[in-house]
Design a protein around this motif. Structure first.
Motif, PDB file in Angstrom:
ATOM      1  N   GLY A   1       0.376  -1.227   0.513  1.00 54.59           N
ATOM      2  CA  GLY A   1       0.166   0.294   0.128  1.00 54.59           C
ATOM      3  C   GLY A   1       0.996   1.259  -0.261  1.00 54.59           C
ATOM      4  N   PHE A   2       1.511   1.228   0.595  1.00 52.74           N
ATOM      5  CA  PHE A   2       2.818   2.332   0.993  1.00 52.74           C
ATOM      6  C   PHE A   2       3.623   2.492  -0.286  1.00 52.74           C
ATOM      7  CE2 PHE A   2       2.161   2.326   5.412  1.00 52.74           C
ATOM      8  CZ  PHE A   2       1.780   3.437   5.726  1.00 52.74           C
ATOM      9  N   LEU A   3       4.011   1.782  -1.104  1.00 51.75           N
ATOM     10  CA  LEU A   3       4.279   1.444  -2.931  1.00 51.75           C
ATOM     11  C   LEU A   3       3.349   2.537  -3.551  1.00 51.75           C
ATOM     12  CD1 LEU A   3       6.293   0.607  -5.162  1.00 51.75           C
ATOM     13  CD2 LEU A   3       5.280  -0.911  -4.970  1.00 51.75           C
ATOM     14  N   ILE A   4       2.289   1.667  -3.353  1.00 51.32           N
ATOM     15  CA  ILE A   4       1.405   2.468  -4.002  1.00 51.32           C
ATOM     16  C   ILE A   4       1.253   3.683  -4.131  1.00 51.32           C
ATOM     17  CG2 ILE A   4      -0.963   1.974  -5.735  1.00 51.32           C
ATOM     18  CD1 ILE A   4       0.894   0.201  -6.404  1.00 51.32           C
ATOM     19  N   LEU A   5       1.049   4.120  -2.730  1.00 43.30           N
ATOM     20  CA  LEU A   5       0.224   5.452  -2.370  1.00 43.30           C
ATOM     21  C   LEU A   5       1.686   6.923  -2.875  1.00 43.30           C
ATOM     22  CD1 LEU A   5      -1.555   6.928  -0.354  1.00 43.30           C
ATOM     23  CD2 LEU A   5       0.707   7.005   1.292  1.00 43.30           C
ATOM     24  N   PHE A   6       2.998   6.536  -2.525  1.00 40.21           N
ATOM     25  CA  PHE A   6       4.043   7.030  -2.368  1.00 40.21           C
ATOM     26  C   PHE A   6       4.253   6.731  -4.433  1.00 40.21           C
ATOM     27  CE2 PHE A   6       6.316   5.560   1.923  1.00 40.21           C
ATOM     28  CZ  PHE A   6       4.914   7.234   2.349  1.00 40.21           C
ATOM     29  N   LEU A   7       4.175   6.054  -4.519  1.00 34.08           N
ATOM     30  CA  LEU A   7       4.624   6.224  -6.002  1.00 34.08           C
ATOM     31  C   LEU A   7       3.420   6.850  -7.335  1.00 34.08           C
ATOM     32  CD1 LEU A   7       6.487   4.540  -8.688  1.00 34.08           C
ATOM     33  CD2 LEU A   7       4.421   2.719  -8.524  1.00 34.08           C
ATOM     34  N   ALA A   8       1.864   6.800  -6.385  1.00 31.91           N
ATOM     35  CA  ALA A   8       0.999   7.738  -7.537  1.00 31.91           C
ATOM     36  C   ALA A   8       1.059   9.438  -7.379  1.00 31.91           C
ATOM     37  CB  ALA A   8      -1.165   7.396  -6.944  1.00 31.91           C
ATOM     38  N   ALA A   9       1.444   9.050  -5.809  1.00 31.36           N
ATOM     39  CA  ALA A   9       1.426  10.730  -5.251  1.00 31.36           C
ATOM     40  C   ALA A   9       2.349  11.166  -6.161  1.00 31.36           C
ATOM     41  CB  ALA A   9       1.027  10.784  -3.940  1.00 31.36           C
ATOM     42  N   GLY A  10       4.058  10.530  -6.234  1.00 34.34           N
ATOM     43  CA  GLY A  10       4.961  11.561  -6.151  1.00 34.34           C
ATOM     44  C   GLY A  10       4.625  11.379  -8.045  1.00 34.34           C
ATOM     45  N   TRP A  11       3.487  10.125  -8.716  1.00 29.38           N
ATOM     46  CA  TRP A  11       4.057  10.246 -10.142  1.00 29.38           C
ATOM     47  C   TRP A  11       2.566  11.582 -10.333  1.00 29.38           C
ATOM     48  CZ3 TRP A  11       2.734   5.770 -13.763  1.00 29.38           C
ATOM     49  CH2 TRP A  11       2.754   6.407 -14.898  1.00 29.38           C
ATOM     50  N   ALA A  12       2.347  11.604  -9.816  1.00 23.15           N
ATOM     51  CA  ALA A  12       0.803  13.079  -9.824  1.00 23.15           C
ATOM     52  C   ALA A  12       1.409  14.209 -10.010  1.00 23.15           C
ATOM     53  CB  ALA A  12      -0.231  12.332  -8.566  1.00 23.15           C
ATOM     54  N   TYR A  13       2.649  14.269  -8.508  1.00 18.25           N
ATOM     55  CA  TYR A  13       2.591  15.743  -8.146  1.00 18.25           C
ATOM     56  C   TYR A  13       4.137  16.242  -9.417  1.00 18.25           C
ATOM     57  CZ  TYR A  13       6.369  19.578  -6.614  1.00 18.25           C
ATOM     58  OH  TYR A  13       7.051  20.044  -6.073  1.00 18.25           O
ATOM     59  N   GLY A  14       5.153  14.889  -9.667  1.00 21.03           N
ATOM     60  CA  GLY A  14       5.772  14.960 -10.921  1.00 21.03           C
ATOM     61  C   GLY A  14       5.340  15.201 -12.214  1.00 21.03           C
ATOM     62  N   ALA A  15       4.174  14.676 -12.937  1.00 24.04           N
ATOM     63  CA  ALA A  15       3.653  15.332 -13.948  1.00 24.04           C
ATOM     64  C   ALA A  15       3.054  16.711 -14.005  1.00 24.04           C
ATOM     65  CB  ALA A  15       2.209  14.475 -14.184  1.00 24.04           C
TER      66      ALA A  15
END
Length: 529
Positions: free
Chosen positions: A322-336
């Motif tokens: 869950g933390f993998l998906i949370l950090f990944l999704a949030a980081g990708w959304a921010y970066g985009a």
């Protein structure tokens, strides 16, 4: 001048002694050699203990005998199972998985922007507690807490007309002293509970315990609530008056860096998109937990009337992913949105860089994995735990005092061995089963260690970020030395250790749960305690 200060007194002795210790990787190597020798001596002297839970066919306790690591069986096991010993080391998988996502969140700029947005416009009166709060929360952001939060705190205090070194001290106390204080589990929980699980697995104690990285959630929230007023009081009433009034240099030689720049429109948009991504992942996990089919809740026989947390084994075990998906999704959304991630190749590169940063940890994990495994093969861990538990029971020491002493011992050891995982890998094989035999859950043992480990981080020059904090301080006071930094942080360390010990003792005395489904006290079958 700094060398003269640090060469004197107790702190000078600590620094010189600690510097003589080998790297933690070689420390484990030497300990393995010592362990092998001790195991041979224990085998020669028939060092043994009755098993706390297992009995023979005749009903008498099964005797646990020490095994020599020089035996043909164990020598063969060492070489044949070496790949398995390393890859099956529990913390390894947890840390690698979480860091894949956290690496994206850090490198995309999400963590840095979130920290800056949280504290930049803080009211002057609430500046200290807000800096301390964000500093403790920033532990989820790994290095960003040190690299961004601490220098930013100095700039914020200076811009408010307060002494910037007081801001650096408050942030350092929160990031490093409050290392385990937070509102939710994170990377550290995955790391430490992985080691706890490895120690439990090697103990051969059947208590029906399963690893749960949310197992210290209630306790770390309580730590945060206690440490927050402690840092506030020490900063405003002890440190800042001692520093005196700060007057900026006439030539304004020290300039604010990028930490104090306002967020751009793209960064603000990125934070909004990251927030939506976090809500989306939380909603997804809630749906899988409470929605149709409930794949993250046990649905087998005998679970219908159980509390949700007793059926939530799959949910707790899913939190690493869950933390993998949370950090990944949030980081990708921010970066985009912030234009720091332009395509999927950037995303993959950030994950790759995160794995590169774990190179040293992989080497350390290889050494620690073999130490923990060989400790289990020798049976010395369980035998020592049984004798240790018997000695504590014979001493008549109340259990809260025992836990308090463990906190103090962890704090003392932290002055010499800086790595949190290395220390816990050393202590867990004995402490976890010993405390279980005394009726303390593995979550309780882990919590006691965490309190001691964090409180003295901020006064040991062996802590890897200590020199970096010194550099930040010298931006504002050029003659600020290692002794100055240590002296400034000692009041925080003392008060955080005192309050942490009191909290730990009170928690065990009251028998409070350390987290959902993580009671303070357990009963090991066959022991009656």
């Amino acid at each position: 001048m700094a060398e003269t200060v640090t060469n004197k007194g107790f702190l000078g002795w600590v620094e010189k002694t600690g510097n003589r210790l080998p790297d933690p990787v070689f420390l484990f190597f030497y300990l393995i050699i010592a362990l092998m020798a001790i195991s041979q001596i224990a085998a020669w002297t028939s060092f043994s203990a009755p098993h706390p839970t297992q009995v023979t066919d005749g009903g008498t306790p099964l005797i646990i005998e020490s095994a020599s690591l020089f035996s043909a069986e164990n020598i063969q096991r060492l070489w044949v199972e070496m790949p398995k010993t390393f890859t099956h080391f529990h913390p390894l998988g947890y840390v690698l998985v979480v860091m894949l996502g956290a690496g994206v969140a850090e490198r995309s700029g999400l963590f840095s922007s979130a920290i800056r947005a949280a504290v930049r416009n803080a009211p002057k009166f609430l500046l200290t507690p807000l800096v301390a709060l964000v500093a403790m929360l920033s532990n989820h952001a790994a290095d960003a807490g040190y690299v961004v939060m601490i220098p930013l705190a100095g700039i914020l205090f200076a811009s408010a007309g307060r002494h910037p070194l007081a801001g650096i001290a408050a942030a350092f106390a929160g990031v490093s002293g409050g290392f385990s204080a937070n509102i939710s589990p994170g990377q550290l929980d995955a790391l430490l509970f992985g080691i706890t699980e490895a120690a439990y697995g090697a103990s051969n104690i059947d208590a029906g315990w399963t690893m749960n990285i949310a197992g210290n959630t209630y306790f770390i929230i309580a730590l945060l609530l206690i440490y927050l007023p402690v840092i506030w009081f020490v900063t405003d009433k002890v440190i800042e008056p001692r520093l005196g009034k700060w007057t900026p240099a006439p030539d304004a030689a020290v300039q604010a860096g990028d930490e104090d720049k306002p967020l751009t429109a793209e960064q603000q948009k990125g934070l909004r998109m990251a927030g939506l991504a976090v809500l989306g992942v939380c909603a997804l996990w809630a749906l899988m937990t409470f929605g149709p089919g409930t794949p993250l809740l046990a649905d087998g026989p005998g679970t219908d009337g159980d509390p949700w947390y007793q059926k939530a084994g799959p949910f707790f075990r899913s939190l690493v992913a869950g933390f993998l998906i949370l950090f990944l999704a949030a980081g990708w959304a921010y970066g985009a949105a912030a234009n720091t991630i332009n395509n999927h190749r950037d995303l993959v590169n950030m994950m790759t860089e995160a794995m590169k940063d774990l190179g040293y940890y992989l080497v350390l994990a290889f050494a620690a994995a073999h130490f923990v495994a060989m400790f289990g093969w020798s049976n010395l861990g369980l035998i020592s735990a049984v004798h240790g538990a018997d000695a504590i029971q014979s001493s008549g020491l109340p259990l809260p005092i025992v836990l308090g002493l463990i906190v103090l011992f962890s704090a003392l050891l932290n002055l010499f061995v800086g790595s949190a995982s290395a220390k816990w890998a050393l202590l867990a094989p004995v402490l976890v089963p010993m405390l279980m035999l005394l009726g303390v859950s593995p979550e309780g043992a882990t919590a006691a260690y965490r309190v001691g480990d964090g409180a003295t981080n901020i006064i040991t020059p062996l802590m890897v970020y200590f020199p970096l904090i010194l550099v930040f301080a010298r931006r504002w006071q050029s003659d600020f030395g290692l002794g100055s930094l240590t002296a400034m942080m000692i009041p925080y360390s003392v008060w955080m250790l005192i309050t942490g010990v009191v909290l730990m003792m009170g928690w065990i005395f009251l028998g409070l749960d350390f987290g959902p489904g993580a009671p303070a006290h357990i009963t090991v079958p066959g022991t009656g305690g």
